[in-house]
Design an enzyme around this catalytic site. Structure first.
Site, PDB file in Angstrom:
ATOM      1  CB  CYS A 130      -0.998  -0.044   1.147  1.00 54.95           C
ATOM      2  SG  CYS A 130      -2.415   1.012   0.846  1.00 54.95           S
ATOM      3  CG  HIS A 160      -3.133  -3.434   3.580  1.00 51.03           C
ATOM      4  ND1 HIS A 160      -2.245  -2.730   4.379  1.00 51.03           N
ATOM      5  CD2 HIS A 160      -3.801  -2.504   2.870  1.00 51.03           C
ATOM      6  CE1 HIS A 160      -2.377  -1.445   4.163  1.00 51.03           C
ATOM      7  NE2 HIS A 160      -3.325  -1.270   3.251  1.00 51.03           N
ATOM      8  CD  GLU A 216      -0.273  -5.409   5.810  1.00 56.12           C
ATOM      9  OE1 GLU A 216      -0.086  -5.978   4.716  1.00 56.12           O
ATOM     10  OE2 GLU A 216      -0.665  -4.229   5.900  1.00 56.12           O
TER      11      GLU A 216
HETATM   12  N1  GLN Z   1      -3.221   6.459   0.412  1.00 58.13           N
HETATM   13  C1  GLN Z   1      -2.108   6.204   1.261  1.00 58.13           C
HETATM   14  C2  GLN Z   1      -0.844   6.890   0.754  1.00 58.13           C
HETATM   15  O1  GLN Z   1      -0.775   7.333  -0.347  1.00 58.13           O
HETATM   16  C3  GLN Z   1      -1.874   4.731   1.415  1.00 58.13           C
HETATM   17  C4  GLN Z   1      -2.996   4.098   2.188  1.00 58.13           C
HETATM   18  C5  GLN Z   1      -2.598   2.862   2.943  1.00 58.13           C
HETATM   19  O2  GLN Z   1      -1.402   2.562   3.098  1.00 58.13           O
HETATM   20  N2  GLN Z   1      -3.561   2.150   3.486  1.00 58.13           N
HETATM   21  O3  GLN Z   1       0.085   6.982   1.508  1.00 58.13           O
END
Ligand code: GLN
Length: 192
Positions: A82, A170, A172
């Site tokens: 992410c 994710h 994890e």
């Molecule tokens: N939108 C977030 C970012 O750009 C990432 C979101 C997340 O890690 N759940 O940092």
């Protein structure tokens, strides 16, 4: 003994620690999984995981602490999920420090408002993986050195380049340790 670091600057760090330990158990491999925060701690690791969180915050702190420089020099495998995917890429369209270890352009919060968070099966490494997407990014331009591992419709949600891997979702937060196991094996290849 191998040290696997979970970057502990911001985000869902404990979940990665647990998932990595579970993956090690399943593989019956001994390694130490440690939360790392400083450049000297990172330099003791043979692999590093960058969690979800806020990529702007994580990238900025990494740069300020010299971790960005350290990772570019040491070339240890890095897995980013992410926000970690955003940090691993080359460009986000925003003024924010990134690592650029994977040749991809990433769209932050790329799935739009109505779908800020959702779960969807992702086909990756010929298996179905439970993808949990939370304000997830996607990659929209991937260089020839990088390998697209998974898409949701036309959006690229997992990419690897050499020893590095990034997922928009994710792993994890699921019981499935497949992605963590893949990463551990990449780390092992580099220390052999
Ligand atoms: N939108 C977030 C970012 O750009 C990432 C979101 C997340 O890690 N759940 O940092």
């Amino acid at each position: 003994m191998i040290n696997l670091g979970i970057l502990n600057l911001q985000g869902d760090v404990s979940e990665h620690l647990e998932a990595t330990n579970n993956a090690l158990n399943e593989l019956q491999i001994q390694a130490k999984v440690i939360k790392v925060r400083t450049v000297s701690e990172v330099s003791k690791c043979q692999g590093l995981i960058i969690s979800g969180g806020e990529s702007t915050v994580i990238g900025k702190l990494m740069e300020e602490d010299g971790i960005t420089h350290e990772l570019k020099e040491s070339k240890i495998p890095v897995m980013g999920t992410c926000a970690g995917m955003v940090v691993l890429g080359k460009e986000t369209g925003y003024q924010q420090p990134v690592l650029g270890l994977i040749d991809m352009k990433v769209k932050r919060n790329g799935f739009g408002r109505q779908k800020l968070s959702f779960e969807k099966e992702v086909k990756i490494f010929d298996q179905n993986f439970p993808g949990i997407f939370i304000r997830a990014p996607y990659a929209y331009e991937v260089g020839s050195q990088a390998q697209i591992l998974a898409r949701i419709n036309d959006k690229i949600v997992a990419v690897a380049q050499g020893r590095h891997i990034a997922t928009a979702f994710h792993p994890e937060l699921t019981e499935d340790t497949m992605i963590h196991k893949y990463f551990i094996k990449e780390v092992l290849k580099c220390v052999e």
